[in-house]
Motif scaffolding. Structure first.
Motif, PDB file in Angstrom:
ATOM      1  N   TYR A   3       7.811   1.228   0.886  1.00 20.72           N
ATOM      2  CA  TYR A   3       7.188   0.661  -0.307  1.00 20.72           C
ATOM      3  C   TYR A   3       6.240   1.630  -1.012  1.00 20.72           C
ATOM      4  CZ  TYR A   3       9.193  -3.679   1.409  1.00 20.72           C
ATOM      5  OH  TYR A   3      10.077  -4.650   1.856  1.00 20.72           O
ATOM      6  N   GLY A   4       6.171   2.875  -0.577  1.00 19.02           N
ATOM      7  CA  GLY A   4       5.341   3.881  -1.230  1.00 19.02           C
ATOM      8  C   GLY A   4       3.903   3.916  -0.758  1.00 19.02           C
ATOM      9  N   SER A   5       3.449   2.853  -0.144  1.00 23.89           N
ATOM     10  CA  SER A   5       2.091   2.753   0.386  1.00 23.89           C
ATOM     11  C   SER A   5       2.085   1.595   1.372  1.00 23.89           C
ATOM     12  CB  SER A   5       1.105   2.478  -0.752  1.00 23.89           C
ATOM     13  OG  SER A   5      -0.221   2.550  -0.285  1.00 23.89           O
ATOM     14  N   ILE A   6       1.028   1.510   2.182  1.00 26.18           N
ATOM     15  CA  ILE A   6       0.950   0.359   3.073  1.00 26.18           C
ATOM     16  C   ILE A   6       0.694  -0.893   2.235  1.00 26.18           C
ATOM     17  CG2 ILE A   6       0.226   1.711   5.074  1.00 26.18           C
ATOM     18  CD1 ILE A   6      -2.602   0.579   4.712  1.00 26.18           C
ATOM     19  N   ILE A   7       1.157  -2.020   2.733  1.00 27.52           N
ATOM     20  CA  ILE A   7       0.993  -3.302   2.039  1.00 27.52           C
ATOM     21  C   ILE A   7       0.200  -4.234   2.943  1.00 27.52           C
ATOM     22  CG2 ILE A   7       2.162  -5.315   1.073  1.00 27.52           C
ATOM     23  CD1 ILE A   7       4.539  -3.552   0.466  1.00 27.52           C
ATOM     24  N   LEU A   8      -0.821  -4.866   2.362  1.00 23.79           N
ATOM     25  CA  LEU A   8      -1.649  -5.801   3.118  1.00 23.79           C
ATOM     26  C   LEU A   8      -1.848  -7.082   2.325  1.00 23.79           C
ATOM     27  CD1 LEU A   8      -4.353  -3.252   4.268  1.00 23.79           C
ATOM     28  CD2 LEU A   8      -2.579  -4.256   5.695  1.00 23.79           C
ATOM     29  N   GLU A   9      -1.884  -8.182   3.036  1.00 22.36           N
ATOM     30  CA  GLU A   9      -2.206  -9.470   2.435  1.00 22.36           C
ATOM     31  C   GLU A   9      -3.710  -9.506   2.203  1.00 22.36           C
ATOM     32  OE1 GLU A   9      -3.600 -13.410   2.228  1.00 22.36           O
ATOM     33  OE2 GLU A   9      -3.814 -12.254   4.067  1.00 22.36           O
ATOM     34  N   LYS A  10      -4.167 -10.159   1.128  1.00 22.05           N
ATOM     35  CA  LYS A  10      -5.577 -10.104   0.708  1.00 22.05           C
ATOM     36  C   LYS A  10      -6.576 -10.443   1.804  1.00 22.05           C
ATOM     37  CE  LYS A  10      -4.854 -10.981  -4.181  1.00 22.05           C
ATOM     38  NZ  LYS A  10      -5.027 -11.905  -5.291  1.00 22.05           N
ATOM     39  N   THR A  11      -6.398 -11.581   2.484  1.00 18.48           N
ATOM     40  CA  THR A  11      -7.389 -11.962   3.493  1.00 18.48           C
ATOM     41  C   THR A  11      -7.340 -11.026   4.699  1.00 18.48           C
ATOM     42  OG1 THR A  11      -5.887 -13.605   4.443  1.00 18.48           O
ATOM     43  CG2 THR A  11      -7.482 -14.397   2.814  1.00 18.48           C
ATOM     44  N   GLU A  12      -6.155 -10.528   5.041  1.00 19.29           N
ATOM     45  CA  GLU A  12      -6.056  -9.575   6.146  1.00 19.29           C
ATOM     46  C   GLU A  12      -6.695  -8.236   5.762  1.00 19.29           C
ATOM     47  OE1 GLU A  12      -2.122 -11.449   8.293  1.00 19.29           O
ATOM     48  OE2 GLU A  12      -1.967  -9.430   7.481  1.00 19.29           O
ATOM     49  N   ASP A  56       9.239  -7.854   6.042  1.00 16.13           N
ATOM     50  CA  ASP A  56       9.408  -6.738   6.976  1.00 16.13           C
ATOM     51  C   ASP A  56       8.171  -5.857   7.098  1.00 16.13           C
ATOM     52  OD1 ASP A  56       9.576  -5.555   4.462  1.00 16.13           O
ATOM     53  OD2 ASP A  56      11.261  -4.257   5.009  1.00 16.13           O
ATOM     54  N   VAL A  57       7.037  -6.296   6.539  1.00 16.15           N
ATOM     55  CA  VAL A  57       5.785  -5.538   6.623  1.00 16.15           C
ATOM     56  C   VAL A  57       5.001  -5.981   7.853  1.00 16.15           C
ATOM     57  CG1 VAL A  57       3.536  -5.167   5.506  1.00 16.15           C
ATOM     58  CG2 VAL A  57       5.644  -5.037   4.169  1.00 16.15           C
ATOM     59  N   ILE A  58       4.450  -5.017   8.568  1.00 11.98           N
ATOM     60  CA  ILE A  58       3.653  -5.295   9.769  1.00 11.98           C
ATOM     61  C   ILE A  58       2.281  -5.801   9.356  1.00 11.98           C
ATOM     62  CG2 ILE A  58       2.650  -4.333  11.867  1.00 11.98           C
ATOM     63  CD1 ILE A  58       4.904  -2.151  11.665  1.00 11.98           C
ATOM     64  N   ARG A  59       1.941  -6.957   9.884  1.00 13.96           N
ATOM     65  CA  ARG A  59       0.641  -7.567   9.613  1.00 13.96           C
ATOM     66  C   ARG A  59       0.148  -8.236  10.880  1.00 13.96           C
ATOM     67  NH1 ARG A  59       1.934 -12.710   5.882  1.00 13.96           N
ATOM     68  NH2 ARG A  59      -0.301 -12.748   6.066  1.00 13.96           N
ATOM     69  N   LEU A  60      -0.992  -8.885  10.820  1.00  9.27           N
ATOM     70  CA  LEU A  60      -1.501  -9.579  11.995  1.00  9.27           C
ATOM     71  C   LEU A  60      -0.476 -10.614  12.447  1.00  9.27           C
ATOM     72  CD1 LEU A  60      -5.255 -10.016  11.069  1.00  9.27           C
ATOM     73  CD2 LEU A  60      -4.302  -8.618  12.906  1.00  9.27           C
ATOM     74  N   ASN A  61      -0.272 -10.679  13.735  1.00  5.97           N
ATOM     75  CA  ASN A  61       0.659 -11.580  14.406  1.00  5.97           C
ATOM     76  C   ASN A  61       2.125 -11.202  14.241  1.00  5.97           C
ATOM     77  OD1 ASN A  61      -1.466 -13.265  15.444  1.00  5.97           O
ATOM     78  ND2 ASN A  61      -1.682 -14.020  13.360  1.00  5.97           N
ATOM     79  N   LEU A  99      -3.864   0.488  14.580  1.00  4.66           N
ATOM     80  CA  LEU A  99      -4.317   1.164  13.366  1.00  4.66           C
ATOM     81  C   LEU A  99      -3.185   1.956  12.718  1.00  4.66           C
ATOM     82  CD1 LEU A  99      -7.727   2.391  14.795  1.00  4.66           C
ATOM     83  CD2 LEU A  99      -7.448   0.703  12.947  1.00  4.66           C
ATOM     84  N   ALA A 100      -2.278   2.480  13.541  1.00  6.32           N
ATOM     85  CA  ALA A 100      -1.171   3.292  13.025  1.00  6.32           C
ATOM     86  C   ALA A 100      -0.146   2.457  12.266  1.00  6.32           C
ATOM     87  CB  ALA A 100      -0.481   4.035  14.173  1.00  6.32           C
ATOM     88  N   VAL A 101       0.170   1.262  12.754  1.00  5.92           N
ATOM     89  CA  VAL A 101       1.323   0.534  12.212  1.00  5.92           C
ATOM     90  C   VAL A 101       0.997  -0.494  11.133  1.00  5.92           C
ATOM     91  CG1 VAL A 101       2.643   0.876  14.334  1.00  5.92           C
ATOM     92  CG2 VAL A 101       1.351  -1.258  14.023  1.00  5.92           C
ATOM     93  N   ILE A 102      -0.246  -0.964  11.044  1.00  4.57           N
ATOM     94  CA  ILE A 102      -0.569  -2.035  10.102  1.00  4.57           C
ATOM     95  C   ILE A 102      -0.176  -1.648   8.671  1.00  4.57           C
ATOM     96  CG2 ILE A 102      -2.972  -1.269   9.781  1.00  4.57           C
ATOM     97  CD1 ILE A 102      -1.881  -4.940   9.865  1.00  4.57           C
ATOM     98  N   GLY A 103       0.531  -2.548   8.005  1.00  2.51           N
ATOM     99  CA  GLY A 103       0.898  -2.323   6.612  1.00  2.51           C
ATOM    100  C   GLY A 103       2.184  -1.559   6.393  1.00  2.51           C
ATOM    101  N   LEU A 121       6.480   7.801  15.004  1.00  2.00           N
ATOM    102  CA  LEU A 121       6.939   6.454  15.340  1.00  2.00           C
ATOM    103  C   LEU A 121       7.977   5.987  14.338  1.00  2.00           C
ATOM    104  CD1 LEU A 121       3.496   4.683  15.906  1.00  2.00           C
ATOM    105  CD2 LEU A 121       5.006   5.612  17.659  1.00  2.00           C
ATOM    106  N   HIS A 122       9.045   5.398  14.823  1.00  2.00           N
ATOM    107  CA  HIS A 122      10.029   4.765  13.962  1.00  2.00           C
ATOM    108  C   HIS A 122       9.911   3.256  14.171  1.00  2.00           C
ATOM    109  CE1 HIS A 122      13.991   3.279  12.621  1.00  2.00           C
ATOM    110  NE2 HIS A 122      13.845   4.229  11.722  1.00  2.00           N
ATOM    111  N   VAL A 123       9.677   2.527  13.091  1.00  2.00           N
ATOM    112  CA  VAL A 123       9.549   1.078  13.176  1.00  2.00           C
ATOM    113  C   VAL A 123      10.956   0.489  13.208  1.00  2.00           C
ATOM    114  CG1 VAL A 123       8.598  -1.014  12.142  1.00  2.00           C
ATOM    115  CG2 VAL A 123       7.363   1.161  11.908  1.00  2.00           C
ATOM    116  N   GLU A 124      11.373   0.070  14.395  1.00  2.00           N
ATOM    117  CA  GLU A 124      12.730  -0.447  14.594  1.00  2.00           C
ATOM    118  C   GLU A 124      12.890  -1.867  14.070  1.00  2.00           C
ATOM    119  OE1 GLU A 124      15.314   1.253  15.712  1.00  2.00           O
ATOM    120  OE2 GLU A 124      14.151   3.047  16.174  1.00  2.00           O
ATOM    121  N   SER A 125      11.897  -2.725  14.368  1.00  2.00           N
ATOM    122  CA  SER A 125      12.001  -4.116  13.924  1.00  2.00           C
ATOM    123  C   SER A 125      10.623  -4.714  13.709  1.00  2.00           C
ATOM    124  CB  SER A 125      12.786  -4.958  14.937  1.00  2.00           C
ATOM    125  OG  SER A 125      12.074  -5.060  16.146  1.00  2.00           O
ATOM    126  N   VAL A 126      10.586  -5.688  12.818  1.00  2.00           N
ATOM    127  CA  VAL A 126       9.372  -6.440  12.506  1.00  2.00           C
ATOM    128  C   VAL A 126       9.790  -7.894  12.319  1.00  2.00           C
ATOM    129  CG1 VAL A 126       7.464  -6.789  10.886  1.00  2.00           C
ATOM    130  CG2 VAL A 126       8.351  -4.470  11.285  1.00  2.00           C
TER     131      VAL A 126
END
Length: 135
Positions: A3-12, A56-61, A99-103, A121-126
């Motif tokens: 996505y060109g940058s990490i993506i985070l949900e507002k409250t997270e 498919d973005v890594i976030r809390l939980n 810290l490495a994978v979030i977003g 690291l290669h993100v295989e699945s989310v």
């Protein structure tokens, strides 16, 4: 990066900023690199509403599987520090891995300096755990 940058949900995003501000005590800790790098990534992060965050973005939980080119593989759930439990593969957002994978997203490759050395690291699945409904 998918996505060109990490993506985070507002409250997270707000929660993560607070946790990182509290982690200032890591100035000489092995996690210093990870904390500093994520702080820099937050400056360019894409912040979105809950409804707009890609599945498919890594976030809390999120339940995540990552691999490296040397054959190492790890699957874990990314959680808040107080929920961390290595026996059940719940990894804190404040660990170098968290810290490495979030977003990041599925199929992203993340080059990160861990306390034991640099890894690619290669993100295989989310997958996303169902959030509890609130009324």
């Amino acid at each position: 990066m998918k996505y060109g940058s990490i993506i985070l949900e507002k409250t997270e995003y707000i929660t993560l900023k607070r946790l990182l501000n509290l982690s200032e005590s890591y100035k000489k800790h092995p996690r210093k690199y990870s904390v500093d790098r994520l702080k820099n990534e937050l400056n360019q992060a894409i912040i979105v509403d809950e409804a707009d965050i890609p599945k498919d973005v890594i976030r809390l939980n999120s339940v995540v599987t990552v691999t490296t080119t040397d054959g190492w593989e790890n699957s874990f759930e990314l959680v808040l520090p107080e929920e961390s439990d290595y026996q059940t593969n719940k990894i804190s957002i404040l660990t170098p891995m968290g810290l490495a994978v979030i977003g990041y997203a599925q199929h992203d490759v993340i080059d990160w300096e861990f306390p034991g050395g640099k890894k690619s690291l290669h993100v295989e699945s989310v997958s996303q755990k169902n959030k509890k409904q609130t009324i």
